[in-house]
Structures are given as C-alpha cells and as structure tokens.
Write a protein that holds these residues in place. Structure first.
Motif, PDB file in Angstrom:
ATOM      1  N   ARG A 116       0.769  -1.054   0.096  1.00 17.96           N
ATOM      2  CA  ARG A 116       0.104  -0.087  -0.085  1.00 17.96           C
ATOM      3  C   ARG A 116       0.831   1.328  -0.002  1.00 17.96           C
ATOM      4  N   LEU A 117       1.988   1.260   0.812  1.00 19.77           N
ATOM      5  CA  LEU A 117       3.029   2.366   0.661  1.00 19.77           C
ATOM      6  C   LEU A 117       3.453   2.808  -0.533  1.00 19.77           C
ATOM      7  N   ASN A 118       3.944   1.803  -1.155  1.00 16.89           N
ATOM      8  CA  ASN A 118       4.602   1.801  -2.756  1.00 16.89           C
ATOM      9  C   ASN A 118       3.447   2.294  -3.494  1.00 16.89           C
ATOM     10  N   ALA A 119       2.241   1.868  -3.652  1.00 18.02           N
ATOM     11  CA  ALA A 119       1.210   2.409  -4.288  1.00 18.02           C
ATOM     12  C   ALA A 119       0.972   3.945  -3.937  1.00 18.02           C
ATOM     13  N   TYR A 120       1.145   4.234  -2.658  1.00 14.67           N
ATOM     14  CA  TYR A 120       0.791   5.314  -2.264  1.00 14.67           C
ATOM     15  C   TYR A 120       1.842   6.478  -2.660  1.00 14.67           C
ATOM     16  N   ASP A 121       2.744   6.036  -2.998  1.00 13.47           N
ATOM     17  CA  ASP A 121       3.991   7.187  -3.488  1.00 13.47           C
ATOM     18  C   ASP A 121       4.982   6.472  -4.207  1.00 13.47           C
ATOM     19  N   PRO A 122       4.667   6.078  -5.589  1.00 14.61           N
ATOM     20  CA  PRO A 122       5.474   5.283  -6.237  1.00 14.61           C
ATOM     21  C   PRO A 122       7.145   5.685  -6.489  1.00 14.61           C
ATOM     22  N   SER A 123       7.277   7.103  -6.282  1.00 16.06           N
ATOM     23  CA  SER A 123       8.437   7.657  -6.398  1.00 16.06           C
ATOM     24  C   SER A 123       9.261   7.666  -5.197  1.00 16.06           C
ATOM     25  N   LEU A 124       8.927   7.096  -4.099  1.00 14.71           N
ATOM     26  CA  LEU A 124       9.661   6.797  -2.924  1.00 14.71           C
ATOM     27  C   LEU A 124      10.048   5.439  -3.006  1.00 14.71           C
ATOM     28  N   VAL A 125      11.343   5.075  -2.881  1.00 13.54           N
ATOM     29  CA  VAL A 125      11.961   3.806  -2.581  1.00 13.54           C
ATOM     30  C   VAL A 125      12.079   3.554  -0.986  1.00 13.54           C
ATOM     31  N   ILE A 126      11.359   2.521  -0.456  1.00 14.57           N
ATOM     32  CA  ILE A 126      11.308   2.213   0.779  1.00 14.57           C
ATOM     33  C   ILE A 126      12.048   0.866   1.049  1.00 14.57           C
ATOM     34  N   GLU A 127      13.032   1.192   1.862  1.00 14.14           N
ATOM     35  CA  GLU A 127      14.102   0.283   2.180  1.00 14.14           C
ATOM     36  C   GLU A 127      13.895  -0.097   3.774  1.00 14.14           C
ATOM     37  N   VAL A 128      13.605  -1.504   3.963  1.00 14.03           N
ATOM     38  CA  VAL A 128      13.047  -1.933   5.329  1.00 14.03           C
ATOM     39  C   VAL A 128      14.136  -3.068   5.791  1.00 14.03           C
ATOM     40  N   ARG A 129      14.364  -2.552   7.050  1.00 17.90           N
ATOM     41  CA  ARG A 129      15.289  -3.797   7.717  1.00 17.90           C
ATOM     42  C   ARG A 129      14.664  -4.204   9.050  1.00 17.90           C
ATOM     43  N   ILE A 130      14.418  -5.302   9.100  1.00 19.40           N
ATOM     44  CA  ILE A 130      13.608  -6.033  10.258  1.00 19.40           C
ATOM     45  C   ILE A 130      15.142  -6.558  11.166  1.00 19.40           C
ATOM     46  N   ALA A 131      14.811  -6.066  12.450  1.00 14.83           N
ATOM     47  CA  ALA A 131      15.923  -6.468  13.500  1.00 14.83           C
ATOM     48  C   ALA A 131      15.536  -6.004  14.760  1.00 14.83           C
ATOM     49  N   ALA A 132      16.579  -6.141  15.884  1.00  9.94           N
ATOM     50  CA  ALA A 132      16.142  -5.923  17.301  1.00  9.94           C
ATOM     51  C   ALA A 132      15.976  -4.631  17.340  1.00  9.94           C
ATOM     52  N   SER A 133      15.254  -3.877  18.305  1.00 14.85           N
ATOM     53  CA  SER A 133      15.029  -2.603  18.697  1.00 14.85           C
ATOM     54  C   SER A 133      16.386  -2.203  18.994  1.00 14.85           C
ATOM     55  N   SER A 134      17.137  -2.704  19.997  1.00 10.26           N
ATOM     56  CA  SER A 134      18.552  -2.071  20.288  1.00 10.26           C
ATOM     57  C   SER A 134      19.301  -2.108  19.117  1.00 10.26           C
ATOM     58  N   GLN A 266      14.904  14.560  10.293  1.00 12.06           N
ATOM     59  CA  GLN A 266      14.259  15.397   9.161  1.00 12.06           C
ATOM     60  C   GLN A 266      14.532  15.147   7.681  1.00 12.06           C
ATOM     61  N   THR A 267      13.403  14.830   6.973  1.00 15.63           N
ATOM     62  CA  THR A 267      13.528  14.674   5.620  1.00 15.63           C
ATOM     63  C   THR A 267      12.779  15.451   4.959  1.00 15.63           C
ATOM     64  N   ASP A 268      12.655  15.211   3.471  1.00 14.17           N
ATOM     65  CA  ASP A 268      11.891  16.017   2.583  1.00 14.17           C
ATOM     66  C   ASP A 268      10.287  16.080   2.944  1.00 14.17           C
ATOM     67  N   ARG A 269       9.685  16.956   2.380  1.00 15.83           N
ATOM     68  CA  ARG A 269       8.163  16.929   2.698  1.00 15.83           C
ATOM     69  C   ARG A 269       7.338  15.755   2.420  1.00 15.83           C
ATOM     70  N   ARG A 270       7.522  14.972   1.161  1.00 14.39           N
ATOM     71  CA  ARG A 270       6.839  13.640   0.716  1.00 14.39           C
ATOM     72  C   ARG A 270       7.337  12.532   1.715  1.00 14.39           C
ATOM     73  N   SER A 271       8.409  12.750   2.281  1.00 12.63           N
ATOM     74  CA  SER A 271       8.931  11.290   3.133  1.00 12.63           C
ATOM     75  C   SER A 271       8.525  11.626   4.519  1.00 12.63           C
ATOM     76  N   ARG A 272       8.211  12.752   5.081  1.00 12.68           N
ATOM     77  CA  ARG A 272       7.662  13.159   6.173  1.00 12.68           C
ATOM     78  C   ARG A 272       6.211  12.922   6.097  1.00 12.68           C
ATOM     79  N   GLU A 273       5.403  13.106   4.838  1.00 10.48           N
ATOM     80  CA  GLU A 273       4.052  12.568   4.647  1.00 10.48           C
ATOM     81  C   GLU A 273       3.839  11.168   4.715  1.00 10.48           C
ATOM     82  N   MET A 274       4.903  10.255   4.166  1.00  8.73           N
ATOM     83  CA  MET A 274       5.005   9.167   3.955  1.00  8.73           C
ATOM     84  C   MET A 274       5.030   8.447   5.376  1.00  8.73           C
ATOM     85  N   LEU A 275       5.743   8.969   6.265  1.00  2.00           N
ATOM     86  CA  LEU A 275       5.919   8.685   7.527  1.00  2.00           C
ATOM     87  C   LEU A 275       4.736   8.777   8.379  1.00  2.00           C
ATOM     88  N   LYS A 276       4.126   9.712   8.187  1.00  2.00           N
ATOM     89  CA  LYS A 276       2.769   9.836   9.005  1.00  2.00           C
ATOM     90  C   LYS A 276       1.737   8.597   8.491  1.00  2.00           C
TER      91      LYS A 276
END
Length: 288
Positions: A116-134, A266-276
């Motif tokens: 869904r996130l990719n469909a919401y903003d195709p121009s934003l490449v989201i790189e995800v890493r799953i790991a321990a909180s620490s 702090q990131t660009d406007r579209r990235s901040r919107e995506m984080l919301k």
C-alpha cells in the motif's frame, strides 16, 4: 458543465486514497492532520462531484465500492501528476527512505502494508530492515536509518508513541508444562529486549526456565511455538495462528504492555508525509 466534468479538488482525492490505503477514516484524518468528520465531508464532496458512492462503510469495516475500486488508479495518477508538476518538468527523481522495524513489531500484515505504501507514493523507494530494537536504535544514532519503529526501552526516550503492545505467553494448545519443571522457552538471541523482559518476569516469580529454542526472528519463534517445542513471549498481534495464551493456565507472571514508538529525522516533505502514513498504518494494524 455537469458536476462530474468540473475539476476535482486534490484534497478530496487525497482523502479518498488514504481511506482506501489505510482502511480507516480515523487513520486518514491523522495523516491529513484533521478530524474524522472533515475526512467524511471531503469524501462526500468527492462522491457528489463524481455522482457515485466510492466507499462502503459499516461500523467495523471500510471498503471500496465497485466505482471506488475503478476510480482508485486514476486518483493515484492524479496525485502523482500533481507532485510531478510541483517538482517541475520531467520525471521526479526517485527518493529513498531507509526504515527499520523491530522484529517484535513487524506483524503478518507487513507485506500488505508495504504494498500500500508503494502504491501511495511510487517515487519513494522504501528500504526496510527488520532487526532488534536495540540494534535499530544504535544504527539510527549513526544515521543508518531515516526512521525506525521500535520498542521503547525501560529508560524511556524520545519518539512518537504509536501504541502500546500487549505481550503474553503463547504456546501450542497441546504444549505440556508441569509446575516445578523448567519452563521451555523460545526466544530471540540476546540482546533481545523482549527476551530480557520475559526472563526477568520469570526470575522474579521464582519460575525456573530453559531456552529450548533460540531463533533468528519472530517467524522462527512462531514455528517453534506451533511445533509444541516451547513457550514464547509475543505480542498478540504477531503470535502465530493457532497459538493460545497460556499465562493463566500455567501460572506464569503477567507481561507488560510496551510502548511502540516511531523515531524519525528531518527529511523532505513527501518523506515526512509518508512517515505519517506509516504511523497511521501501524496504529490501524494494532486495532486502534
């Protein structure tokens, strides 16, 4: 000129896309920093302009109508074209958002969420890493991530609180445990914070334990639980299907509800919107 032929208001279109992606008027209102009533009004105006119902709403579910499903791709294209116009002539450069998510937070809904996130903003490449909180917190401090979603430690700290995640003792229905025997645990390797919380609770309750399974991820813990190998301290949202809460049955100490927080820089406007959007999506996945 009839109503449908008039120009569409971009905010009403954005509200519709957010409702579709997040499945919630409340979550869409969070992203647009407005009220649920205002989101409902925006959708009503859009439906009146188009002359059809876009969303079917019940007390428990929000889903697109047939017309809404057909309109959604065009709505996305309209918002993308608007962003391209703001950026200037030509293709907008693809941006990168490095996101870390705690293993105990990334639930089974994550693939659908990322889609869904990719469909919401195709121009934003989201790189995800799953790991321990620490680990994620340490790497975030070294600028390796733009944002992390982690468990807040006992020491507190900064970050936007997304929700409180309730942890419980999960096991297969046929798992056997007799009081006085060491409790067989399935855990992630140290320094996993949830492992530390679970062991501390058992030690304070005077319950002996042994690590019967040490896995590299929550999916591995779920497999060990379903196989009947051990008990695992897991959030209800990420517990494997078929597993049950055995805390009361086995007389195990209650586990706490732990805050899940979003840390960003702090990131660009579209990235901040995506984080919301990401924050709203995780709240929705938690049932809030």
């Amino acid at each position: 000129m009839n109503e449908a032929a008039k120009a569409l208001d971009l905010e009403t279109v954005q509200a519709f896309v957010l409702i579709a992606d997040l499945g919630s008027f409340t979550r869409a209102a969070e992203v647009m920093e407005t009220s649920q009533a205002a989101i409902s009004l925006k959708l009503k105006r859009l439906e009146e302009r188009l002359g059809c119902r876009l969303v079917e709403r019940t007390p428990r579910h929000v889903r697109l109508s047939g017309e809404g499903g057909r309109f959604l791709p065009a709505a996305r294209d309209l918002l993308t074209a608007h962003e391209l116009a703001l950026a200037g002539i030509g293709a907008s450069p693809r941006r990168r958002l490095a996101l870390g998510i705690s293993d105990h937070v990334a639930g089974p809904e994550l693939p659908q969420l990322l889609s869904r996130l990719n469909a919401y903003d195709p121009s934003l490449v989201i790189e995800v890493r799953i790991a321990a909180s620490s680990y994620l917190l340490e790497r975030f401090g070294h600028n390796a991530f733009d944002a992390v979603i982690i468990r807040r430690g006992e020491e507190g700290g900064d970050g936007e609180r997304l929700f409180a995640e309730q942890f419980c003792w999960f096991a297969a229905p046929f798992f056997q445990y007799r009081a006085g025997e060491p409790l067989k645990l399935a855990t992630l390797a140290a320094p996993c914070g949830i492992r530390a919380v679970a062991i501390k609770a058992l030690d304070e309750a005077g319950i002996s334990w042994t690590e019967a399974f040490v896995g590299g991820g929550v999916l591995a813990l779920g497999a060990a639980v379903n196989a009947g190998l051990a008990v695992a301290a897991l959030a209800r949202r990420v517990a494997p299907a078929g597993a049950i809460d055995v805390g009361e049955r086995f007389g195990l100490p209650p586990l706490p509800a732990l805050d899940i927080v979003l840390l960003t820089r702090q990131t660009d406007r579209r990235s901040r919107e995506m984080l919301k959007v990401i924050a709203a999506a995780f709240r929705g996945a938690a049932g809030l």
